[in-house]
Design a protein around this motif. Structure first.
Motif, PDB file in Angstrom:
ATOM      1  N   MET A  43     -29.997 -38.926  39.194  1.00  0.00           N
ATOM      2  CA  MET A  43     -31.270 -38.849  39.911  1.00  0.00           C
ATOM      3  C   MET A  43     -32.439 -39.015  38.949  1.00  0.00           C
ATOM      4  O   MET A  43     -32.510 -38.358  37.919  1.00  0.00           O
ATOM      5  N   GLN A  44     -33.367 -39.867  39.315  1.00  0.00           N
ATOM      6  CA  GLN A  44     -34.585 -40.042  38.525  1.00  0.00           C
ATOM      7  C   GLN A  44     -35.548 -38.898  38.806  1.00  0.00           C
ATOM      8  O   GLN A  44     -35.732 -38.491  39.952  1.00  0.00           O
ATOM      9  N   ILE A  45     -36.163 -38.396  37.728  1.00  0.00           N
ATOM     10  CA  ILE A  45     -37.153 -37.326  37.826  1.00  0.00           C
ATOM     11  C   ILE A  45     -38.361 -37.738  36.990  1.00  0.00           C
ATOM     12  O   ILE A  45     -38.214 -38.125  35.829  1.00  0.00           O
ATOM     13  N   ASP A  46     -39.540 -37.646  37.583  1.00  0.00           N
ATOM     14  CA  ASP A  46     -40.788 -37.920  36.865  1.00  0.00           C
ATOM     15  C   ASP A  46     -41.550 -36.620  36.675  1.00  0.00           C
ATOM     16  O   ASP A  46     -41.567 -35.771  37.576  1.00  0.00           O
ATOM     17  N   LEU A  47     -42.193 -36.474  35.524  1.00  0.00           N
ATOM     18  CA  LEU A  47     -43.025 -35.311  35.229  1.00  0.00           C
ATOM     19  C   LEU A  47     -44.475 -35.754  35.110  1.00  0.00           C
ATOM     20  O   LEU A  47     -44.778 -36.737  34.422  1.00  0.00           O
ATOM     21  N   PHE A  48     -45.356 -35.024  35.785  1.00  0.00           N
ATOM     22  CA  PHE A  48     -46.791 -35.288  35.744  1.00  0.00           C
ATOM     23  C   PHE A  48     -47.536 -34.036  35.327  1.00  0.00           C
ATOM     24  O   PHE A  48     -47.155 -32.923  35.708  1.00  0.00           O
ATOM     25  N   LEU A  49     -48.617 -34.215  34.591  1.00  0.00           N
ATOM     26  CA  LEU A  49     -49.571 -33.151  34.294  1.00  0.00           C
ATOM     27  C   LEU A  49     -50.692 -33.281  35.307  1.00  0.00           C
ATOM     28  O   LEU A  49     -51.206 -34.384  35.534  1.00  0.00           O
ATOM     29  N   ILE A  50     -51.076 -32.165  35.931  1.00  0.00           N
ATOM     30  CA  ILE A  50     -52.138 -32.153  36.928  1.00  0.00           C
ATOM     31  C   ILE A  50     -53.361 -31.473  36.320  1.00  0.00           C
ATOM     32  O   ILE A  50     -53.287 -30.319  35.889  1.00  0.00           O
ATOM     33  N   GLU A  51     -54.476 -32.196  36.269  1.00  0.00           N
ATOM     34  CA  GLU A  51     -55.739 -31.638  35.774  1.00  0.00           C
ATOM     35  C   GLU A  51     -56.820 -31.975  36.788  1.00  0.00           C
ATOM     36  O   GLU A  51     -57.308 -33.109  36.823  1.00  0.00           O
ATOM     37  N   GLU A  98     -46.215 -31.340  37.954  1.00  0.00           N
ATOM     38  CA  GLU A  98     -45.484 -31.769  39.136  1.00  0.00           C
ATOM     39  C   GLU A  98     -44.211 -32.491  38.685  1.00  0.00           C
ATOM     40  O   GLU A  98     -44.275 -33.393  37.843  1.00  0.00           O
ATOM     41  N   LEU A  99     -43.093 -32.072  39.231  1.00  0.00           N
ATOM     42  CA  LEU A  99     -41.836 -32.792  39.085  1.00  0.00           C
ATOM     43  C   LEU A  99     -41.631 -33.594  40.363  1.00  0.00           C
ATOM     44  O   LEU A  99     -41.791 -33.054  41.471  1.00  0.00           O
ATOM     45  N   VAL A 100     -41.292 -34.859  40.222  1.00  0.00           N
ATOM     46  CA  VAL A 100     -41.041 -35.714  41.379  1.00  0.00           C
ATOM     47  C   VAL A 100     -39.585 -36.158  41.313  1.00  0.00           C
ATOM     48  O   VAL A 100     -39.174 -36.852  40.379  1.00  0.00           O
ATOM     49  N   PHE A 101     -38.806 -35.718  42.287  1.00  0.00           N
ATOM     50  CA  PHE A 101     -37.385 -36.015  42.358  1.00  0.00           C
ATOM     51  C   PHE A 101     -37.178 -37.194  43.314  1.00  0.00           C
ATOM     52  O   PHE A 101     -37.612 -37.140  44.467  1.00  0.00           O
ATOM     53  N   HIS A 102     -36.491 -38.225  42.864  1.00  0.00           N
ATOM     54  CA  HIS A 102     -36.245 -39.425  43.672  1.00  0.00           C
ATOM     55  C   HIS A 102     -34.930 -39.242  44.440  1.00  0.00           C
ATOM     56  O   HIS A 102     -33.909 -39.860  44.134  1.00  0.00           O
ATOM     57  N   ALA A 103     -34.999 -38.397  45.445  1.00  0.00           N
ATOM     58  CA  ALA A 103     -33.810 -38.004  46.207  1.00  0.00           C
ATOM     59  C   ALA A 103     -33.256 -39.135  47.052  1.00  0.00           C
ATOM     60  O   ALA A 103     -32.033 -39.270  47.184  1.00  0.00           O
ATOM     61  N   GLY A 104     -34.106 -39.955  47.649  1.00  0.00           N
ATOM     62  CA  GLY A 104     -33.634 -41.038  48.509  1.00  0.00           C
ATOM     63  C   GLY A 104     -32.744 -42.017  47.769  1.00  0.00           C
ATOM     64  O   GLY A 104     -31.679 -42.403  48.275  1.00  0.00           O
ATOM     65  N   ILE A 155     -39.368 -36.123  46.536  1.00  0.00           N
ATOM     66  CA  ILE A 155     -39.625 -34.683  46.656  1.00  0.00           C
ATOM     67  C   ILE A 155     -40.504 -34.243  45.486  1.00  0.00           C
ATOM     68  O   ILE A 155     -40.033 -34.156  44.349  1.00  0.00           O
ATOM     69  N   PRO A 156     -41.792 -33.967  45.757  1.00  0.00           N
ATOM     70  CA  PRO A 156     -42.670 -33.458  44.690  1.00  0.00           C
ATOM     71  C   PRO A 156     -42.665 -31.925  44.697  1.00  0.00           C
ATOM     72  O   PRO A 156     -42.728 -31.298  45.755  1.00  0.00           O
ATOM     73  N   ILE A 157     -42.566 -31.357  43.522  1.00  0.00           N
ATOM     74  CA  ILE A 157     -42.674 -29.909  43.380  1.00  0.00           C
ATOM     75  C   ILE A 157     -43.776 -29.640  42.372  1.00  0.00           C
ATOM     76  O   ILE A 157     -43.649 -29.976  41.198  1.00  0.00           O
ATOM     77  N   ARG A 158     -44.868 -29.060  42.844  1.00  0.00           N
ATOM     78  CA  ARG A 158     -46.017 -28.760  41.989  1.00  0.00           C
ATOM     79  C   ARG A 158     -45.981 -27.277  41.647  1.00  0.00           C
ATOM     80  O   ARG A 158     -45.793 -26.439  42.525  1.00  0.00           O
ATOM     81  N   PHE A 159     -46.189 -26.955  40.386  1.00  0.00           N
ATOM     82  CA  PHE A 159     -46.059 -25.584  39.916  1.00  0.00           C
ATOM     83  C   PHE A 159     -46.937 -25.380  38.694  1.00  0.00           C
ATOM     84  O   PHE A 159     -47.366 -26.338  38.055  1.00  0.00           O
ATOM     85  N   TYR A 192     -36.769 -22.781  42.896  1.00  0.00           N
ATOM     86  CA  TYR A 192     -37.127 -21.433  42.453  1.00  0.00           C
ATOM     87  C   TYR A 192     -37.416 -21.492  40.971  1.00  0.00           C
ATOM     88  O   TYR A 192     -37.110 -22.491  40.317  1.00  0.00           O
ATOM     89  N   ARG A 193     -37.994 -20.444  40.431  1.00  0.00           N
ATOM     90  CA  ARG A 193     -38.156 -20.374  38.988  1.00  0.00           C
ATOM     91  C   ARG A 193     -36.894 -19.749  38.437  1.00  0.00           C
ATOM     92  O   ARG A 193     -36.609 -18.571  38.634  1.00  0.00           O
ATOM     93  N   GLY A 194     -36.121 -20.542  37.749  1.00  0.00           N
ATOM     94  CA  GLY A 194     -34.859 -20.091  37.206  1.00  0.00           C
ATOM     95  C   GLY A 194     -35.002 -19.599  35.783  1.00  0.00           C
ATOM     96  O   GLY A 194     -36.096 -19.413  35.258  1.00  0.00           O
ATOM     97  N   SER A 195     -33.866 -19.426  35.145  1.00  0.00           N
ATOM     98  CA  SER A 195     -33.864 -18.947  33.753  1.00  0.00           C
ATOM     99  C   SER A 195     -33.054 -19.879  32.876  1.00  0.00           C
ATOM    100  O   SER A 195     -32.356 -20.731  33.330  1.00  0.00           O
TER     101      SER A 195
END
Length: 117
Positions: free
Chosen positions: A21-29, A63-69, A88-92, A114-117
């Motif tokens: 699965m491709q995952i993209d990471l973004f910084l949000i400012e 933001e992590l963007v998961f390319h689920a499709g 699927i974007p997850i902003r945190f 969730y916030r895991g460890s």
């Protein structure tokens, strides 16, 4: 302690890690969204390196963007047009220099995190 970010993806419908699965990471400012990195999950559903290593870590909103499709298509999940879950974007936020683990539990019609460890 130095901060860093990791993730993993589990395919709960198939009962296995989500490989490829491709995952993209973004910084949000504010209104600015800056692409930092693109990675793919390995056969354990994890990335081969930290998504955001200690050397690049900074407190802030991400933001992590998961390319689920694309993943669901590749695994032979029956197609639908459009897919119920595609991108699927997850902003945190990361508010301290610590290990942040943001996993994705995925099926064709639901997801959770969730916030895991």
């Amino acid at each position: 302690m130095t901060g860093y970010l990791t993730t993993h993806v589990l395919d709960t419908a198939r009962g296995c890690p989500a490989e490829g699965m491709q995952i993209d990471l973004f910084l949000i400012e504010g209104e600015t969204r800056t692409h930092l990195k693109t990675l793919k999950t390995n056969d354990d559903g994890r990335t081969d390196e930290q998504i955001l290593p200690a050397s690049d870590f900074q407190i802030g909103e991400y933001e992590l963007v998961f390319h689920a499709g694309d993943y669901l298509d590749a695994t032979g999940t029956p197609p639908e047009s459009p897919r119920f879950l595609n991108i699927i974007p997850i902003r945190f936020g990361m508010s301290e220099a610590a290990h942040y683990h943001v996993p994705l539990l995925l099926s064709p019609f639901s997801y959770s995190t969730y916030r895991g460890s």
